[in-house]
Design an enzyme around this catalytic site. Structure first.
Site, PDB file in Angstrom:
ATOM      1  N   LYS A   9       4.996-104.013  47.343  1.00  0.00           N
ATOM      2  CA  LYS A   9       3.538-103.967  48.275  1.00  0.00           C
ATOM      3  C   LYS A   9       2.519-103.785  47.697  1.00  0.00           C
ATOM      4  O   LYS A   9       2.362-103.437  46.608  1.00  0.00           O
ATOM      5  CB  LYS A   9       3.950-102.819  49.320  1.00  0.00           C
ATOM      6  N   TYR A  49       7.923-109.159  59.493  1.00  0.00           N
ATOM      7  CA  TYR A  49       8.358-107.825  59.981  1.00  0.00           C
ATOM      8  C   TYR A  49       8.698-107.914  61.572  1.00  0.00           C
ATOM      9  O   TYR A  49       8.806-107.031  62.273  1.00  0.00           O
ATOM     10  CB  TYR A  49       7.518-106.957  59.814  1.00  0.00           C
ATOM     11  N   PHE A  57       4.329 -98.864  65.055  1.00  0.00           N
ATOM     12  CA  PHE A  57       3.631 -99.052  63.516  1.00  0.00           C
ATOM     13  C   PHE A  57       3.613-100.460  63.235  1.00  0.00           C
ATOM     14  O   PHE A  57       2.973-100.738  62.017  1.00  0.00           O
ATOM     15  CB  PHE A  57       4.390 -98.247  62.406  1.00  0.00           C
ATOM     16  N   ARG A  85      18.583-100.567  47.773  1.00  0.00           N
ATOM     17  CA  ARG A  85      18.297 -99.651  48.693  1.00  0.00           C
ATOM     18  C   ARG A  85      18.230 -98.299  48.124  1.00  0.00           C
ATOM     19  O   ARG A  85      17.218 -97.402  48.126  1.00  0.00           O
ATOM     20  CB  ARG A  85      18.836 -99.805  49.944  1.00  0.00           C
ATOM     21  N   THR A  91      12.622 -94.387  52.901  1.00  0.00           N
ATOM     22  CA  THR A  91      11.431 -94.889  53.389  1.00  0.00           C
ATOM     23  C   THR A  91      10.217 -94.075  53.203  1.00  0.00           C
ATOM     24  O   THR A  91       9.302 -94.365  52.824  1.00  0.00           O
ATOM     25  CB  THR A  91      11.681 -95.164  54.988  1.00  0.00           C
ATOM     26  N   ARG A 102      10.309 -94.946  45.239  1.00  0.00           N
ATOM     27  CA  ARG A 102       9.637 -94.384  46.288  1.00  0.00           C
ATOM     28  C   ARG A 102       9.079 -92.801  46.014  1.00  0.00           C
ATOM     29  O   ARG A 102       7.977 -92.437  46.341  1.00  0.00           O
ATOM     30  CB  ARG A 102      10.024 -94.593  47.571  1.00  0.00           C
ATOM     31  N   ASN A 112       4.671 -97.496  50.541  1.00  0.00           N
ATOM     32  CA  ASN A 112       5.960 -96.904  50.028  1.00  0.00           C
ATOM     33  C   ASN A 112       6.363 -97.892  49.018  1.00  0.00           C
ATOM     34  O   ASN A 112       7.363 -97.849  48.420  1.00  0.00           O
ATOM     35  CB  ASN A 112       7.032 -96.758  50.804  1.00  0.00           C
ATOM     36  N   HIS A 115       9.802-102.848  49.296  1.00  0.00           N
ATOM     37  CA  HIS A 115      10.587-103.165  50.276  1.00  0.00           C
ATOM     38  C   HIS A 115      11.862-104.112  49.637  1.00  0.00           C
ATOM     39  O   HIS A 115      11.783-104.703  48.788  1.00  0.00           O
ATOM     40  CB  HIS A 115      10.088-104.427  51.281  1.00  0.00           C
ATOM     41  N   GLU A 126      15.211-113.285  54.666  1.00  0.00           N
ATOM     42  CA  GLU A 126      14.050-112.758  53.968  1.00  0.00           C
ATOM     43  C   GLU A 126      13.796-113.773  52.583  1.00  0.00           C
ATOM     44  O   GLU A 126      12.781-113.962  52.345  1.00  0.00           O
ATOM     45  CB  GLU A 126      14.102-111.444  53.695  1.00  0.00           C
TER      46      GLU A 126
HETATM   47  P1  CMP Z   1      10.179-101.638  54.870  1.00  0.00           P
HETATM   48  O1  CMP Z   1      11.413-101.645  54.179  1.00  0.00           O
HETATM   49  O2  CMP Z   1       9.062-102.409  54.263  1.00  0.00           O
HETATM   50  O3  CMP Z   1      10.459-102.314  56.402  1.00  0.00           O
HETATM   51  C1  CMP Z   1       9.633-101.781  57.382  1.00  0.00           C
HETATM   52  C2  CMP Z   1       8.361-100.802  57.142  1.00  0.00           C
HETATM   53  O4  CMP Z   1       7.909-100.270  58.038  1.00  0.00           O
HETATM   54  C3  CMP Z   1       8.931 -99.783  56.240  1.00  0.00           C
HETATM   55  O5  CMP Z   1       9.382-100.296  54.928  1.00  0.00           O
HETATM   56  C4  CMP Z   1       7.776 -98.858  56.084  1.00  0.00           C
HETATM   57  O6  CMP Z   1       6.927 -98.805  54.905  1.00  0.00           O
HETATM   58  C5  CMP Z   1       7.058 -99.264  57.441  1.00  0.00           C
HETATM   59  N1  CMP Z   1       6.838 -97.846  58.414  1.00  0.00           N
HETATM   60  C6  CMP Z   1       5.462 -97.726  58.496  1.00  0.00           C
HETATM   61  N2  CMP Z   1       5.637 -96.565  59.453  1.00  0.00           N
HETATM   62  C7  CMP Z   1       6.933 -96.481  59.420  1.00  0.00           C
HETATM   63  C8  CMP Z   1       7.742 -95.212  60.416  1.00  0.00           C
HETATM   64  N3  CMP Z   1       7.096 -94.408  60.958  1.00  0.00           N
HETATM   65  N4  CMP Z   1       8.841 -95.427  60.218  1.00  0.00           N
HETATM   66  C9  CMP Z   1       9.593 -96.645  59.408  1.00  0.00           C
HETATM   67  N5  CMP Z   1       8.935 -97.243  58.820  1.00  0.00           N
HETATM   68  C10 CMP Z   1       7.679 -97.299  58.887  1.00  0.00           C
END
Ligand code: CMP
Length: 140
Positions: A9, A49, A57, A85, A91, A102, A112, A115, A126
């Site tokens: 990211k 997304y 969010f 993962r 996350t 992370r 974070n 992804h 994806e």
């Molecule tokens: P990612 O794996 O990129 O998939 C969705 C993304 O939403 C997640 O990682 C987070 O970086 C982002 N995100 C931002 N806010 C939240 C939240 N409150 N809960 C979960 N994901 C969030």
């Protein structure tokens, strides 16, 4: 063998962590099948997304993901989706286990650093989002 889509990211690219992040995946037995540095437009981030479009969010996430360059890659390995993962960690970096990407580099839930596809169905959507068939170079 399984393939998964990983993004570094904007916070990871900005802090010059591309090599470190890829090294961690490689040290865990994953192999790079395709790799590119690019930048998502707001529209592309919203499309990527789209499954989160009802989440509170979504706007902020897609603003952030289009705020700077990212690195997209396809990684291959046994159970690559689950393995990636685990290596990424939770996350929320505050909840991520020691040694995960992370935990090491994440700033907050949004910034974070990485992804990874969350299921085979997600990976199947994806991977073609970033790469055409001829860009996916078999490991052997
Ligand atoms: P990612 O794996 O990129 O998939 C969705 C993304 O939403 C997640 O990682 C987070 O970086 C982002 N995100 C931002 N806010 C939240 C939240 N409150 N809960 C979960 N994901 C969030």
């Amino acid at each position: 063998m399984e393939r998964t889509l990983v993004m570094i990211k904007p916070d990871g690219v900005e802090r010059n962590l591309i090599g470190k992040v890829i090294s961690i995946f490689e040290e865990n037995g994953l192999r790079v099948v395709a790799l590119k540095k690019t930048r998502l437009s707001k529209e592309q981030a919203k499309a990527f997304y789209i499954v989160h479009k009802e989440r509170p969010f979504y706007e902020s996430l897609t603003d952030y993901m289009s705020s700077g360059p990212i690195v997209a890659m396809v990684l291959e390995g046994e159970n690559a989706i689950k393995k990636v993962r685990e290596i990424m960690g939770a996350t929320d970096p505050k909840e991520a286990k020691e040694g995960t990407i992370r935990k090491l580099f994440g700033i907050d839930k949004e910034k974070n650093t990485v992804h990874g596809s969350d299921s085979p169905e997600s990976a199947n959507k994806e991977i073609p989002f970033f790469f055409s068939e001829h860009e996916l170079i078999a490991v052997d």
